[in-house]
Design an enzyme around this catalytic site. Structure first.
Site, short mmCIF file in Angstrom:
data_model
loop_
_atom_site.label_atom_id
_atom_site.label_comp_id
_atom_site.label_asym_id
_atom_site.label_seq_id
_atom_site.Cartn_x
_atom_site.Cartn_y
_atom_site.Cartn_z
NE ARG A 70 21.13 83.27 63.07
CZ ARG A 70 20.44 83.55 62.36
NH1 ARG A 70 19.47 82.76 62.99
NH2 ARG A 70 21.02 83.63 61.04
CD GLU A 112 16.19 84.04 46.15
OE1 GLU A 112 16.20 84.46 47.43
OE2 GLU A 112 15.11 83.91 45.87
P1 AMP Z 1 23.56 80.37 53.36
O1 AMP Z 1 25.11 81.49 53.17
O2 AMP Z 1 22.50 80.53 51.87
O3 AMP Z 1 24.54 79.41 53.54
O4 AMP Z 1 22.83 81.02 54.34
C1 AMP Z 1 23.83 80.82 55.37
C2 AMP Z 1 23.37 82.03 56.75
O5 AMP Z 1 21.75 83.28 56.05
C3 AMP Z 1 23.62 81.46 58.35
O6 AMP Z 1 24.23 82.26 58.96
C4 AMP Z 1 21.62 81.85 58.24
O7 AMP Z 1 22.01 81.78 59.42
C5 AMP Z 1 21.58 82.65 57.43
N1 AMP Z 1 20.02 81.60 57.28
C6 AMP Z 1 19.72 80.84 55.31
N2 AMP Z 1 18.52 80.59 55.74
C7 AMP Z 1 18.47 80.31 56.62
C8 AMP Z 1 16.88 79.76 57.31
N3 AMP Z 1 15.83 79.03 56.72
N4 AMP Z 1 16.80 80.02 57.88
C9 AMP Z 1 17.63 80.47 59.03
N5 AMP Z 1 18.61 81.24 58.80
C10 AMP Z 1 18.89 80.97 57.88
#
Ligand code: AMP
Length: 175
Positions: A58, A95
């Protein structure tokens, strides 16, 4: 709130307990799409930027029109084994388990001033891996820019503790 109000929340997707913030409802709406790209572009107009780097998938949708409007190039950061030429990569923790992102070796020149873009920051693990990758190549990250910040998950604080500037168009907190 032309942006936040157009983002749809899907509870328990893709796992139980996750509130998935779905930007497809924002993107399909002409006012929402335009507001998203314009608000980001407005923030960086007049700033000397060499490249916008977007994170799969995205981050490509948001990052490319921003790069176009700013008159700079766009560089994709992709999941493992998706890029055709020689790459450099970084592993990062999820996770459960780990993942890897990659970038073309010739995509960033030392000294390039980079704007990093993704749709959402949760734990910050993905963005931090991209930051490290770009910095390893000699790029300078001007700011990490997101459509959505989930402040309760702590990614923004994590990036800031790492010396990064963070900007998000909206946040979802408290649920
Ligand atoms: P992070 O590495 O945990 O910051 O996760 C970021 C990536 O995971 C991004 O590319 C988001 O598109 C996706 N992502 C994580 N959590 C969500 C959520 N609650 N809703 C939508 N996309 C998420």
């Amino acid at each position: 709130m032309p942006i936040k109000s157009r983002i749809r929340t899907i509870p328990h997707y893709p796992h139980d307990g996750i509130m998935f913030r779905d930007i497809t409802t924002l993107l399909k709406d002409p006012i929402g799409l335009r507001a998203t790209i314009q608000e980001i572009t407005k923030r960086y107009e007049g700033v000397k930027i060499d490249k916008v780097v977007g994170i799969e998938a995205r981050g490509f949708i948001v990052g490319t029109p921003v790069a176009y409007e700013l008159g700079v190039g766009f560089v994709p950061v992709r999941k493992q084994n998706k890029l055709p030429a020689e790459t450099v990569g970084r592993d990062y923790q999820l996770e459960y388990g780990s993942d890897r992102i990659e970038i073309h070796m010739d995509a960033i020149q030392p000294g390039d001033r980079v704007l990093l873009i993704d749709d959402l920051i949760a734990t910050g693990g993905t963005a931090l891996a991209a930051v490290n990758l770009i910095q390893d190549m000699g790029g300078k990250i001007l700011e990490c820019c997101f459509v959505i910040d989930l402040p309760d998950v702590g990614g923004r604080a994590r990036l800031e503790a790492n010396g990064q500037k963070v900007f998000a168009l909206c946040e979802f907190a408290g649920d």
